[in-house]
Design an enzyme around this catalytic site. Structure first.
Site, PDB file in Angstrom:
ATOM      1  N   CYS A   2       0.822  -1.195   0.000  1.00 36.19           N
ATOM      2  CA  CYS A   2       0.000   0.000   0.000  1.00 36.19           C
ATOM      3  C   CYS A   2       0.862   1.254   0.000  1.00 36.19           C
ATOM      4  O   CYS A   2       1.978   1.260   0.492  1.00 36.19           O
ATOM      5  CB  CYS A   2      -0.923  -0.010   1.200  1.00 36.19           C
ATOM      6  SG  CYS A   2      -0.550   1.190   2.446  1.00 36.19           S
ATOM      7  N   LYS A 585       4.658  -5.021  -5.434  1.00 36.67           N
ATOM      8  CA  LYS A 585       6.091  -4.915  -5.702  1.00 36.67           C
ATOM      9  C   LYS A 585       6.907  -5.050  -4.422  1.00 36.67           C
ATOM     10  O   LYS A 585       7.913  -5.731  -4.385  1.00 36.67           O
ATOM     11  CB  LYS A 585       6.384  -3.567  -6.382  1.00 36.67           C
ATOM     12  CG  LYS A 585       7.848  -3.342  -6.730  1.00 36.67           C
ATOM     13  CD  LYS A 585       8.290  -4.246  -7.849  1.00 36.67           C
ATOM     14  CE  LYS A 585       9.776  -4.170  -8.125  1.00 36.67           C
ATOM     15  NZ  LYS A 585      10.206  -5.315  -8.951  1.00 36.67           N
TER      16      LYS A 585
HETATM   17  N1  GLU Z   1      -5.247  -3.848   6.364  1.00 39.29           N
HETATM   18  C1  GLU Z   1      -5.712  -2.729   5.639  1.00 39.29           C
HETATM   19  C2  GLU Z   1      -6.811  -3.117   4.657  1.00 39.29           C
HETATM   20  O1  GLU Z   1      -7.023  -4.221   4.321  1.00 39.29           O
HETATM   21  C3  GLU Z   1      -4.607  -1.964   4.947  1.00 39.29           C
HETATM   22  C4  GLU Z   1      -4.005  -2.716   3.815  1.00 39.29           C
HETATM   23  C5  GLU Z   1      -2.846  -1.966   3.184  1.00 39.29           C
HETATM   24  O2  GLU Z   1      -1.779  -1.888   3.841  1.00 39.29           O
HETATM   25  O3  GLU Z   1      -3.015  -1.513   2.046  1.00 39.29           O
HETATM   26  O4  GLU Z   1      -7.531  -2.266   4.225  1.00 39.29           O
END
Ligand code: GLU
Length: 590
Positions: A2, A585
């Site tokens: 993310c 990535k």
């Molecule tokens: N655990 C969160 C979700 O599923 C964040 C995931 C992430 O790090 O993009 O929305």
């Protein structure tokens, strides 16, 4: 994985500020995106599944905004689950990276008083903040209290609509803060600061950051006062366009000869790593995915060429090798991004053990690069395709040159590596070879299972080649040490099963030719790559792709060939090799 970005300062167009930054982070892989911004004191949020196309954000201006590219861990890929998540009061908007391990308990507790709109673990954050703020807790304390209730490795970034300030905290999930005369910025990767911020610094663990238009202030756990952090100039890393190539994967494969040349010129770093290895009693390489296979090459070359005791451990299994670490052990972490969570953990475990840890890392100023005692660059530039290609070959070239130095045959190995660079260019330029690769790719694309076989360093080639095929084309590809075949897996060989046999590794050619015969006798469609001591009329291989002639560096050419085969197989199966499904990535979650 993310991506997180935020800014507060001079009023700016959200497309140029947040849109550009989120697209710079998109090479990390994501499944949905979202942005919250404050315009005339009002919070607006837009979030969607899929890619953030240019023009997807409205033509709005904002003095503060946060953005996120999500890689779902909790809850499906839906608009509702995309970040930011907002509290019902509309005061706080939150983006989160990581996994809140106690999310179920927190959701249970909060659902008595709040209505959850998403299935994510992340949505507990705005509700906890809102409850604290309603109870009269000042916002900065509310952020700290909330963060402290989250178990696991997390980073949260909170936009406080009332003040246009942004607050952030993280633990085991990196964030960087930055400034310029436009205002203050935060991101999960320095690449997002490009052309916006001029100075940056990593946010220390469990330290509260406050971003205001006049800059960044930090407050550590037990501190009372805010401090202005010291910053370094932003290291600008340029994303590249396709430059006429159909995909970044192909462009990056084609860049490999240039990367190898840079490593050849960088003899001082090779000598420094060789000397650190010489001084150590044993070497443990660690990495994840392709980097773990690069570690396997390191072991083969160090032990076979230089007689050095060396081991390769996947970073996710690193705890297993703790008993063998001592002050005489040198751990070498291999990582493209320098942000892989399991590698960061392996580095921490090594440091706790008292052993030394160095890293071969592509991204300067990444978490691993900042944490270890010494880093050795890869000179691969930004790698945008999810598939590791040039960063992988760069790791191999670096390790082989080091092994050559340790074995006392530096010049010969350099010469082999130079030949490998031109052989890779030749692979790409030779229309006859391209045609054969396409023919082979069509064959592989039509099958469910492919086997890749080698001995010694050739087994490491087979492992990386299998990974490229799996992630690039979703064909099930299994790598095997040739000698293991008859202990079980040969039962799976049937008429037409493609078997790629990698002919590198000292003294293995004749043995490999017998393995190939065994496979062919059971109907396997055998394809010899490299020095198989057989030609197209030979009984063992149905086809051969001869890429020999580069001595010790031949595996580099075999890998480039395997990358091209995987690339073409992906295309034959309609997969975009730059963005394979389910993959990110840089894997920043455990
Ligand atoms: N655990 C969160 C979700 O599923 C964040 C995931 C992430 O790090 O993009 O929305």
């Amino acid at each position: 994985m993310c991506g997180v970005f935020g800014f507060t300062g001079v009023e700016r167009d959200i497309e140029t500020t947040v849109g550009t930054a989120l697209r710079a982070l998109e090479y990390r892989g994501y499944d949905s995106w979202g942005v919250s911004w404050v315009e005339d004191g009002r919070l607006t949020t837009r979030k969607r599944t899929g890619r953030l196309a240019v023009g997807a954000l409205p033509a709005a201006k904002a003095e503060a905004a946060i953005g996120h590219t999500r890689w779902a861990t909790h809850g499906g890929v839906t608009d509702e689950n995309a970040h930011p998540h907002c509290a019902s009061s509309g005061r706080f908007s939150v983006v989160h990276n990581g996994i809140i391990e106690n999310a179920d308990a927190l959701r249970g507790e909060l659902s008595r008083t709040h209505r959850f709109l998403s299935e994510t673990d992340s949505e507990v954050v705005p509700f906890l903040l809102e409850d604290a703020a309603r109870a009269g807790v000042p916002v900065e304390d509310a952020v700290v209290q909330t963060f402290m209730r989250l178990d696991g490795h997390n980073a949260i970034v909170v936009l406080d609509t009332g003040t246009n300030r942004i607050y952030a905290m993280s633990s085991g999930s990196p964030l960087l803060v930055a400034e310029s005369d436009l205002g203050a910025f935060i991101a999960s990767d320095a690449i997002a600061f490009h052309r916006q911020a001029t100075a940056m610094t990593p946010l220390p663990e469990r330290t509260l950051a406050r971003l205001a238009p006049d800059g960044v202030a930090l407050k550590a756990d037990d501190a009372v006062e805010w401090v202005r952090p010291a910053m370094i100039p932003v290291v600008h890393r340029e994303l590249e366009d396709l430059a006429g190539f159909a995909h970044h994967t192909l462009r990056e494969i084609a860049q490999q000869p240039g990367v190898i040349s840079l490593l050849l010129e960088d003899g001082a770093e090779t000598a420094a790593l060789a000397s650190a290895i010489r001084d150590a009693q044993q070497v443990v390489f660690t990495g994840c995915g392709s980097a773990f296979f690069a570690a396997r090459f390191g072991v083969s070359w160090l032990s076979a060429m230089a007689g050095k005791a060396a081991f390769a451990i996947p970073s996710s299994e690193f705890a297993e090798c703790m008993p063998m670490l001592g002050p005489e052990t040198l751990v070498i972490a291999l990582t493209q991004s320098g942000e892989t969570a399991d590698v960061i953990d392996a580095v921490a475990l090594t440091q706790a053990s008292g052993a030394q840890v160095h890293a071969i890392v592509n991204v300067p100023y990444s978490t691993v690069a900042r944490t270890v005692e010494r880093t050795y660059p890869l000179h691969a530039g930004v790698e945008q395709s999810v598939l590791a290609t040039k960063s992988f070959v760069a790791k191999l070239a670096r390790l082989l040159l080091v092994a050559g130095d340790l074995a006392g045959r530096r010049e010969r190995v350099e010469d082999d590596v130079r030949k490998a660079a031109s052989a890779i260019s030749h692979l790409l330029d030779d229309p006859g070879m391209q045609e054969r690769i396409e023919g082979l790719a069509a064959r592989l694309a039509a099958r469910e299972h492919v086997f890749l076989i080698g001995r010694g360093v050739g087994y490491a080639v087979a492992q990386e080649a299998a990974l490229k095929l799996k992630e690039g084309s979703y064909v099930h590809a299994e790598a095997l040490a040739a000698g293991e075949l008859k202990h079980g897996t040969i039962a799976l060989i049937e008429d037409g099963t493609p078997c790629l046999i990698f002919g590198s590794g000292t003294g293995s050619a004749a043995q490999l030719a017998s393995t190939a015969q065994e496979l062919r006798a059971r109907g396997g469609y055998t394809i010899g790559i490299g020095d198989m001591q057989c030609n197209s009329d030979s009984p063992s291989c149905r086809e051969t792709l001869d890429v020999s002639g580069c001595g010790d560096a031949e595996p580099l050419v075999q890998i480039a060939l395997a990358q091209l085969i995987a690339y073409r197989t992906a295309l034959a199966r309609g997969v975009n090799p730059d963005r394979p499904r389910n993959l990110a990535k840089s894997v920043t979650v455990r």
